[in-house]
Design a protein around this motif. Sequence first.
Motif, PDB file in Angstrom:
ATOM      1  N   TRP B 234      66.673 -55.128-107.495  1.00 63.00           N
ATOM      2  CA  TRP B 234      65.817 -55.798-106.494  1.00 63.00           C
ATOM      3  C   TRP B 234      64.402 -55.214-106.555  1.00 63.00           C
ATOM      4  O   TRP B 234      63.408 -55.958-106.475  1.00 63.00           O
ATOM      5  CB  TRP B 234      66.368 -55.606-105.079  1.00 63.00           C
ATOM      6  N   ASP B 235      64.300 -53.895-106.706  1.00 64.86           N
ATOM      7  CA  ASP B 235      62.969 -53.268-106.789  1.00 64.86           C
ATOM      8  C   ASP B 235      62.199 -53.763-108.011  1.00 64.86           C
ATOM      9  O   ASP B 235      60.999 -54.019-107.947  1.00 64.86           O
ATOM     10  CB  ASP B 235      63.097 -51.736-106.858  1.00 64.86           C
ATOM     11  N   LEU B 236      62.939 -53.874-109.115  1.00 62.27           N
ATOM     12  CA  LEU B 236      62.291 -54.338-110.346  1.00 62.27           C
ATOM     13  C   LEU B 236      61.869 -55.803-110.197  1.00 62.27           C
ATOM     14  O   LEU B 236      60.809 -56.212-110.682  1.00 62.27           O
ATOM     15  CB  LEU B 236      63.260 -54.166-111.528  1.00 62.27           C
ATOM     16  N   TYR B 237      62.685 -56.567-109.504  1.00 64.17           N
ATOM     17  CA  TYR B 237      62.343 -57.969-109.240  1.00 64.17           C
ATOM     18  C   TYR B 237      61.050 -58.048-108.428  1.00 64.17           C
ATOM     19  O   TYR B 237      60.165 -58.866-108.694  1.00 64.17           O
ATOM     20  CB  TYR B 237      63.499 -58.647-108.503  1.00 64.17           C
ATOM     21  N   ARG B 238      60.945 -57.174-107.434  1.00 57.03           N
ATOM     22  CA  ARG B 238      59.727 -57.132-106.613  1.00 57.03           C
ATOM     23  C   ARG B 238      58.504 -56.903-107.505  1.00 57.03           C
ATOM     24  O   ARG B 238      57.480 -57.582-107.389  1.00 57.03           O
ATOM     25  CB  ARG B 238      59.864 -56.015-105.573  1.00 57.03           C
ATOM     26  N   GLY B 245      54.077 -63.639-110.368  1.00 51.32           N
ATOM     27  CA  GLY B 245      53.933 -64.635-109.311  1.00 51.32           C
ATOM     28  C   GLY B 245      55.277 -65.270-108.980  1.00 51.32           C
ATOM     29  O   GLY B 245      56.331 -64.713-109.257  1.00 51.32           O
ATOM     30  N   THR B 246      55.214 -66.445-108.381  1.00 51.25           N
ATOM     31  CA  THR B 246      56.436 -67.134-107.980  1.00 51.25           C
ATOM     32  C   THR B 246      57.023 -67.844-109.185  1.00 51.25           C
ATOM     33  O   THR B 246      56.509 -68.873-109.613  1.00 51.25           O
ATOM     34  CB  THR B 246      56.122 -68.159-106.880  1.00 51.25           C
ATOM     35  N   VAL B 247      58.078 -67.289-109.706  1.00 56.55           N
ATOM     36  CA  VAL B 247      58.716 -67.860-110.886  1.00 56.55           C
ATOM     37  C   VAL B 247      60.055 -68.468-110.464  1.00 56.55           C
ATOM     38  O   VAL B 247      60.759 -67.916-109.624  1.00 56.55           O
ATOM     39  CB  VAL B 247      58.942 -66.761-111.952  1.00 56.55           C
ATOM     40  N   THR B 248      60.378 -69.608-111.026  1.00 56.13           N
ATOM     41  CA  THR B 248      61.669 -70.251-110.771  1.00 56.13           C
ATOM     42  C   THR B 248      62.781 -69.238-111.075  1.00 56.13           C
ATOM     43  O   THR B 248      62.841 -68.691-112.168  1.00 56.13           O
ATOM     44  CB  THR B 248      61.799 -71.500-111.658  1.00 56.13           C
ATOM     45  N   THR B 249      63.633 -69.023-110.090  1.00 56.76           N
ATOM     46  CA  THR B 249      64.571 -67.892-110.154  1.00 56.76           C
ATOM     47  C   THR B 249      65.983 -68.345-109.802  1.00 56.76           C
ATOM     48  O   THR B 249      66.169 -69.221-108.957  1.00 56.76           O
ATOM     49  CB  THR B 249      64.122 -66.812-109.142  1.00 56.76           C
ATOM     50  N   ARG B 272      62.990 -64.109-100.010  1.00 51.59           N
ATOM     51  CA  ARG B 272      62.218 -63.281 -99.079  1.00 51.59           C
ATOM     52  C   ARG B 272      61.301 -62.321 -99.825  1.00 51.59           C
ATOM     53  O   ARG B 272      60.120 -62.174 -99.498  1.00 51.59           O
ATOM     54  CB  ARG B 272      63.191 -62.499 -98.187  1.00 51.59           C
ATOM     55  N   ILE B 273      61.842 -61.691-100.850  1.00 48.64           N
ATOM     56  CA  ILE B 273      61.032 -60.746-101.624  1.00 48.64           C
ATOM     57  C   ILE B 273      59.853 -61.472-102.274  1.00 48.64           C
ATOM     58  O   ILE B 273      58.712 -61.016-102.228  1.00 48.64           O
ATOM     59  CB  ILE B 273      61.893 -60.032-102.689  1.00 48.64           C
ATOM     60  N   ALA B 274      60.142 -62.635-102.838  1.00 54.30           N
ATOM     61  CA  ALA B 274      59.070 -63.403-103.488  1.00 54.30           C
ATOM     62  C   ALA B 274      58.008 -63.792-102.473  1.00 54.30           C
ATOM     63  O   ALA B 274      56.802 -63.702-102.750  1.00 54.30           O
ATOM     64  CB  ALA B 274      59.656 -64.645-104.155  1.00 54.30           C
ATOM     65  N   GLU B 276      57.274 -62.249 -99.599  1.00 54.82           N
ATOM     66  CA  GLU B 276      56.537 -61.047 -99.188  1.00 54.82           C
ATOM     67  C   GLU B 276      55.493 -60.674-100.233  1.00 54.82           C
ATOM     68  O   GLU B 276      54.354 -60.365 -99.899  1.00 54.82           O
ATOM     69  CB  GLU B 276      57.508 -59.860 -99.033  1.00 54.82           C
ATOM     70  N   GLU B 277      55.870 -60.716-101.468  1.00 56.05           N
ATOM     71  CA  GLU B 277      54.972 -60.253-102.522  1.00 56.05           C
ATOM     72  C   GLU B 277      53.859 -61.239-102.826  1.00 56.05           C
ATOM     73  O   GLU B 277      52.798 -60.856-103.298  1.00 56.05           O
ATOM     74  CB  GLU B 277      55.757 -59.941-103.806  1.00 56.05           C
ATOM     75  N   THR B 278      54.104 -62.506-102.574  1.00 61.07           N
ATOM     76  CA  THR B 278      53.062 -63.481-102.897  1.00 61.07           C
ATOM     77  C   THR B 278      52.179 -63.789-101.693  1.00 61.07           C
ATOM     78  O   THR B 278      51.062 -64.247-101.855  1.00 61.07           O
ATOM     79  CB  THR B 278      53.658 -64.800-103.439  1.00 61.07           C
ATOM     80  N   ALA B 279      52.661 -63.498-100.472  1.00 55.99           N
ATOM     81  CA  ALA B 279      51.871 -63.792 -99.280  1.00 55.99           C
ATOM     82  C   ALA B 279      50.791 -62.753 -99.062  1.00 55.99           C
ATOM     83  O   ALA B 279      49.798 -62.999 -98.392  1.00 55.99           O
ATOM     84  CB  ALA B 279      52.783 -63.845 -98.054  1.00 55.99           C
ATOM     85  N   SER B 280      50.976 -61.582 -99.682  1.00 57.47           N
ATOM     86  CA  SER B 280      50.083 -60.471 -99.366  1.00 57.47           C
ATOM     87  C   SER B 280      48.698 -60.621 -99.983  1.00 57.47           C
ATOM     88  O   SER B 280      47.825 -59.815 -99.755  1.00 57.47           O
ATOM     89  CB  SER B 280      50.726 -59.162 -99.813  1.00 57.47           C
ATOM     90  N   GLY B 281      48.467 -61.631-100.741  1.00 59.33           N
ATOM     91  CA  GLY B 281      47.128 -61.806-101.293  1.00 59.33           C
ATOM     92  C   GLY B 281      47.082 -63.025-102.175  1.00 59.33           C
ATOM     93  O   GLY B 281      48.079 -63.684-102.374  1.00 59.33           O
ATOM     94  N   ALA B 282      45.931 -63.328-102.676  1.00 61.66           N
ATOM     95  CA  ALA B 282      45.797 -64.504-103.517  1.00 61.66           C
ATOM     96  C   ALA B 282      46.316 -64.179-104.914  1.00 61.66           C
ATOM     97  O   ALA B 282      45.557 -63.980-105.851  1.00 61.66           O
ATOM     98  CB  ALA B 282      44.358 -64.968-103.572  1.00 61.66           C
ATOM     99  N   LEU B 283      47.626 -64.101-104.976  1.00 61.07           N
ATOM    100  CA  LEU B 283      48.212 -63.785-106.268  1.00 61.07           C
ATOM    101  C   LEU B 283      48.196 -65.023-107.134  1.00 61.07           C
ATOM    102  O   LEU B 283      48.716 -66.051-106.760  1.00 61.07           O
ATOM    103  CB  LEU B 283      49.655 -63.347-106.066  1.00 61.07           C
TER     104      LEU B 283
END
Lengths: 265, 292
Positions: B234-238, B245-249, B272-274, B276-283
């Motif tokens: 899960w950490d590596l996925y993060r 970015g948001t990749v089809t998973t 949820r992880i995706a 969290e990680e994509t909402a935090s900035g203009a990724l």
Amino acid sequence: MGLSRDPAPLREVQQAIQSYVLRGDRDAEARVLSTSRVDARTRLDIYAKGYRLRLLEALEEDFRAVRALIGEVAFQRLAEGYIDAHPSAHFSLRYFGQHLPSYLSHGEYSASPWLFELASFEWLLGEAFDAPGATLVSPDALASVPPASWPDMGFTLHPSVRRIELAWNVTRIRQAVESEEPPPAPERSEVGIPWLVWRQGLKTYYRSLEPDEAASLDRVREGATFGNLCEDLCRWVAEDEVAARAAGFLRRWVTDGLVTAVRLA
Amino acid sequence: MTETSALLTPHLGFGLGLRKEHYDAVLADRPEVGWFEVITENYLVGGGKPLDYLDRIRAHYPMAMHGVSLSIGGTDPLDSGYLKALKALAARVEPIWISDHLCWTGVGAVNLHDLMPLPYTEEAVRHVAGRVRAVQEFLGRRILLENVSSYLSYHASQMSEWEFLVAVAEEADCLILLDINNIYVSAENHELDPRTYLAAVPVERVQQFHLAGHRDLGDYRIDTHDEPICDPVWDLYRDAVRRFGTVTTMIERDDHIPPLAELLTELGQAERIAAEETASGALDRSGNRAWA
Ligand SMILES: [Fe+2]
């Protein structure tokens, strides 16, 4: 990462690894790196063990009743021998077990002839399960054929239709195993009994046949017409009952979903 | 915000592997799953239950076809019978894409039914890339190649696994199915850094992620797909979401298959992880903000 210490062409590497997986041929060890925790041989063994386990599982799935009848240990020994004799040559694991019935008809297993029959029967069930589908002929279609045309009428059977002669009570053994009951002891009948295996809709069925129905069905598979069936049936029933007997078979085959086309000459 | 590279199909959300244990539940409950991945070989049969369910479920969900028998790294000729069957199934399913593995499955007409690792050599790059191009030409579309979990490595190798993967993808002009669990398992088994691996993979070629559970056997790990995804994966996925970015998973589960609801919960964690990680900035999809 610099220069290779083993410049062997790709195919040679693959042959060496495969020889280890199939036969434990140790030449492969020199081609494989060890890590601080795991040596080359242990690493190769992960693949060798995984190979046998996967194939064993495929056989267990396809020959559930054989396994239940002879028990886990004997089945494992059977699988080991079969895996060595018949490496998988198909792109799908689905077909790996196709030679198991014939494997069981040779060597030590030929002393238990019911195993060959049971495995053959289980394989046919698998074949019927995922055979191609086809549109069925409706009972009305038969009714619309004028009586004068019946003798020339030919039939196409559903691609799932399979026939087998069984001298042993292997269908009952399979049935017991599927209902999670202890299988009956193998028992031989006086004469071989003809069986029919097929799929209707998504369900696989099997039933025994009278000898004359079996012979008629086999003739239909060879392309015989309704008239041919009637001629042949004279061997079993009186001449004035022949047409009714043949028509009775045909109606049942249509109702059971065995017939996908009626051809008129 | 999400800019998709010219090579890639837009994000299709979070999916699951379609397994026969769930056929009826999928049709009855129509779970909120973005798409399903099907194992190609399970449907290369004449008919019956497998194809019937495939068609009925396909009517409600996008599908990707994921194969295990292409043997793209094999040294026997490509199996034309397999390729024809694959193409015919693709015409039926109309998959969002077709994937297989960067591996070989046997030589001399034997199929080991396993995803055997390749030696990472220049020769193998050229060999595999040539075959990928032939397959892509035959299918009339780009394919995705997945990095496999491996348990051995070769003296013959001249480069790292990630250099090999990237070289093949670039030379063949194919896409990548990045299995995050496989990166972790292989990195552990070969005593490598999974984050170095992630950082080396070109963002513009990664079309899909796999997530899965594996077994830790102490001295090594095996890619069993029979338990939930573990925390390090899960950490590596993060980290992967940060880079790609948001990749089809999707989540692969092939053994000890739990009720569908359990897998949906696990899929929710990926989502949820995706988020969290994509909402935090203009990724952006090209990963420019990676490693922030
Ligand atoms: Fe995977």
